[in-house]
Motif scaffolding. Structure first.
Motif, PDB file in Angstrom:
ATOM      1  N   VAL A  30       0.862  -1.175   0.000  1.00 42.06           N
ATOM      2  CA  VAL A  30       0.000   0.000   0.000  1.00 42.06           C
ATOM      3  C   VAL A  30       0.899   1.225   0.000  1.00 42.06           C
ATOM      4  N   ARG A  31       0.623   2.151  -0.913  1.00 44.61           N
ATOM      5  CA  ARG A  31       1.388   3.396  -0.976  1.00 44.61           C
ATOM      6  C   ARG A  31       0.419   4.564  -0.762  1.00 44.61           C
ATOM      7  N   VAL A  32       0.811   5.492   0.112  1.00 42.18           N
ATOM      8  CA  VAL A  32       0.040   6.710   0.326  1.00 42.18           C
ATOM      9  C   VAL A  32       0.478   7.696  -0.753  1.00 42.18           C
ATOM     10  N   VAL A  33      -0.427   7.999  -1.690  1.00 41.80           N
ATOM     11  CA  VAL A  33      -0.046   8.805  -2.852  1.00 41.80           C
ATOM     12  C   VAL A  33      -0.532  10.246  -2.776  1.00 41.80           C
ATOM     13  N   GLY A  34      -1.358  10.585  -1.795  1.00 39.11           N
ATOM     14  CA  GLY A  34      -1.820  11.960  -1.673  1.00 39.11           C
ATOM     15  C   GLY A  34      -2.960  12.061  -0.680  1.00 39.11           C
ATOM     16  N   GLU A  35      -3.626  13.193  -0.746  1.00 41.84           N
ATOM     17  CA  GLU A  35      -4.802  13.422   0.078  1.00 41.84           C
ATOM     18  C   GLU A  35      -5.961  13.759  -0.847  1.00 41.84           C
ATOM     19  N   ARG A  36      -7.178  13.427  -0.399  1.00 42.72           N
ATOM     20  CA  ARG A  36      -8.368  13.723  -1.185  1.00 42.72           C
ATOM     21  C   ARG A  36      -9.519  13.993  -0.224  1.00 42.72           C
ATOM     22  N   THR A  37     -10.386  14.911  -0.587  1.00 41.98           N
ATOM     23  CA  THR A  37     -11.550  15.223   0.230  1.00 41.98           C
ATOM     24  C   THR A  37     -12.782  14.558  -0.373  1.00 41.98           C
ATOM     25  N   VAL A  38     -13.490  13.808   0.475  1.00 40.06           N
ATOM     26  CA  VAL A  38     -14.713  13.115   0.088  1.00 40.06           C
ATOM     27  C   VAL A  38     -15.766  13.421   1.140  1.00 40.06           C
ATOM     28  N   ALA A  39     -16.932  13.867   0.724  1.00 42.69           N
ATOM     29  CA  ALA A  39     -18.045  14.173   1.633  1.00 42.69           C
ATOM     30  C   ALA A  39     -17.616  15.145   2.736  1.00 42.69           C
ATOM     31  N   GLY A  40     -16.737  16.062   2.385  1.00 42.85           N
ATOM     32  CA  GLY A  40     -16.284  17.074   3.339  1.00 42.85           C
ATOM     33  C   GLY A  40     -15.198  16.619   4.293  1.00 42.85           C
ATOM     34  N   ILE A  41     -14.713  15.401   4.133  1.00 43.26           N
ATOM     35  CA  ILE A  41     -13.673  14.851   5.014  1.00 43.26           C
ATOM     36  C   ILE A  41     -12.399  14.667   4.197  1.00 43.26           C
ATOM     37  N   THR A  42     -11.300  15.181   4.713  1.00 38.47           N
ATOM     38  CA  THR A  42     -10.020  14.982   4.036  1.00 38.47           C
ATOM     39  C   THR A  42      -9.403  13.688   4.540  1.00 38.47           C
ATOM     40  N   GLY A  43      -9.078  12.830   3.587  1.00 36.00           N
ATOM     41  CA  GLY A  43      -8.468  11.550   3.921  1.00 36.00           C
ATOM     42  C   GLY A  43      -7.243  11.319   3.068  1.00 36.00           C
ATOM     43  N   TYR A  44      -6.622  10.187   3.268  1.00 36.79           N
ATOM     44  CA  TYR A  44      -5.421   9.815   2.522  1.00 36.79           C
ATOM     45  C   TYR A  44      -5.795   8.927   1.342  1.00 36.79           C
ATOM     46  N   LEU A  45      -5.212   9.220   0.180  1.00 38.88           N
ATOM     47  CA  LEU A  45      -5.411   8.413  -1.023  1.00 38.88           C
ATOM     48  C   LEU A  45      -4.339   7.335  -1.047  1.00 38.88           C
ATOM     49  N   LEU A  46      -4.761   6.077  -1.039  1.00 44.25           N
ATOM     50  CA  LEU A  46      -3.846   4.939  -1.038  1.00 44.25           C
ATOM     51  C   LEU A  46      -4.049   4.109  -2.287  1.00 44.25           C
ATOM     52  N   HIS A  47      -2.943   3.579  -2.802  1.00 47.72           N
ATOM     53  CA  HIS A  47      -2.990   2.593  -3.876  1.00 47.72           C
ATOM     54  C   HIS A  47      -2.489   1.281  -3.299  1.00 47.72           C
ATOM     55  N   LYS A  48      -3.291   0.231  -3.419  1.00 46.49           N
ATOM     56  CA  LYS A  48      -2.862  -1.114  -3.039  1.00 46.49           C
ATOM     57  C   LYS A  48      -2.405  -1.788  -4.325  1.00 46.49           C
ATOM     58  N   PHE A  49      -1.229  -2.403  -4.303  1.00 48.16           N
ATOM     59  CA  PHE A  49      -0.702  -2.982  -5.532  1.00 48.16           C
ATOM     60  C   PHE A  49       0.107  -4.238  -5.255  1.00 48.16           C
ATOM     61  N   ASP A  50       0.238  -5.024  -6.311  1.00 46.21           N
ATOM     62  CA  ASP A  50       1.102  -6.199  -6.310  1.00 46.21           C
ATOM     63  C   ASP A  50       2.273  -5.902  -7.232  1.00 46.21           C
ATOM     64  N   ARG A  51       3.396  -6.544  -6.984  1.00 45.55           N
ATOM     65  CA  ARG A  51       4.556  -6.419  -7.871  1.00 45.55           C
ATOM     66  C   ARG A  51       4.693  -7.706  -8.662  1.00 45.55           C
ATOM     67  N   GLU A  52       4.831  -7.546  -9.978  1.00 48.14           N
ATOM     68  CA  GLU A  52       4.964  -8.695 -10.866  1.00 48.14           C
ATOM     69  C   GLU A  52       6.074  -8.425 -11.864  1.00 48.14           C
ATOM     70  N   THR A  53       6.548  -9.482 -12.481  1.00 49.75           N
ATOM     71  CA  THR A  53       7.555  -9.360 -13.526  1.00 49.75           C
ATOM     72  C   THR A  53       6.850  -9.380 -14.873  1.00 49.75           C
ATOM     73  N   ASP A  54       7.147  -8.386 -15.732  1.00 49.30           N
ATOM     74  CA  ASP A  54       6.515  -8.349 -17.055  1.00 49.30           C
ATOM     75  C   ASP A  54       7.261  -9.251 -18.031  1.00 49.30           C
ATOM     76  N   GLU A  55       6.804  -9.282 -19.282  1.00 49.76           N
ATOM     77  CA  GLU A  55       7.384 -10.171 -20.290  1.00 49.76           C
ATOM     78  C   GLU A  55       8.828  -9.834 -20.640  1.00 49.76           C
ATOM     79  N   HIS A  56       9.298  -8.633 -20.237  1.00 51.47           N
ATOM     80  CA  HIS A  56      10.681  -8.224 -20.503  1.00 51.47           C
ATOM     81  C   HIS A  56      11.583  -8.413 -19.283  1.00 51.47           C
ATOM     82  N   GLY A  57      11.020  -8.991 -18.225  1.00 49.96           N
ATOM     83  CA  GLY A  57      11.799  -9.237 -17.021  1.00 49.96           C
ATOM     84  C   GLY A  57      11.868  -8.055 -16.068  1.00 49.96           C
ATOM     85  N   ASN A  58      11.083  -7.013 -16.335  1.00 49.21           N
ATOM     86  CA  ASN A  58      11.059  -5.828 -15.473  1.00 49.21           C
ATOM     87  C   ASN A  58      10.003  -5.977 -14.382  1.00 49.21           C
ATOM     88  N   MET A  59      10.336  -5.496 -13.187  1.00 51.63           N
ATOM     89  CA  MET A  59       9.379  -5.513 -12.094  1.00 51.63           C
ATOM     90  C   MET A  59       8.409  -4.352 -12.294  1.00 51.63           C
TER      91      MET A  59
END
Length: 99
Positions: A30-59
């Motif tokens: 999980v990476r905290v990428v910023g802040e965002r306001t929703v329904a008048g409440i400021t919260g933290y914007l998070l991206h949940k991600f997996d790391r994989e190897t692509d067809e070129h061997g790059n993560m």
């Protein structure tokens, strides 16, 4: 537990500062990428991600979900789940009133 509920329960234990990345028990991250306001409440914007190897061997990082959470609110302010890079579920808080 459903993918969209765990983050609200764990929010108090996360180091919520923009730029921080945390590894979870399921090996996703999980990476905290910023802040965002929703329904008048400021919260933290998070991206949940997996790391994989692509067809070129790059993560590469594959975003599996996006969250807006506020530690003092017991449910995500907004959540979007992704499958194959495309959103397939989205839920956003419209109104919030603390009693």
């Amino acid at each position: 537990m459903a993918d969209y509920t765990w983050i609200a329960l764990a929010a108090e234990d996360l180091d919520l500062e923009v730029g921080n990345t945390m590894q979870l028990l399921d090996s996703s991250r999980v990476r905290v990428v910023g802040e965002r306001t929703v329904a008048g409440i400021t919260g933290y914007l998070l991206h949940k991600f997996d790391r994989e190897t692509d067809e070129h061997g790059n993560m590469v990082e594959i975003v599996t979900s996006e969250w807006v959470i506020a530690p003092n609110v017991g449910w995500p302010l907004a959540v979007t789940l992704y499958r194959h890079g495309e959103p397939y579920y989205s839920k956003t808080l419209i109104e919030y009133e603390r009693k």
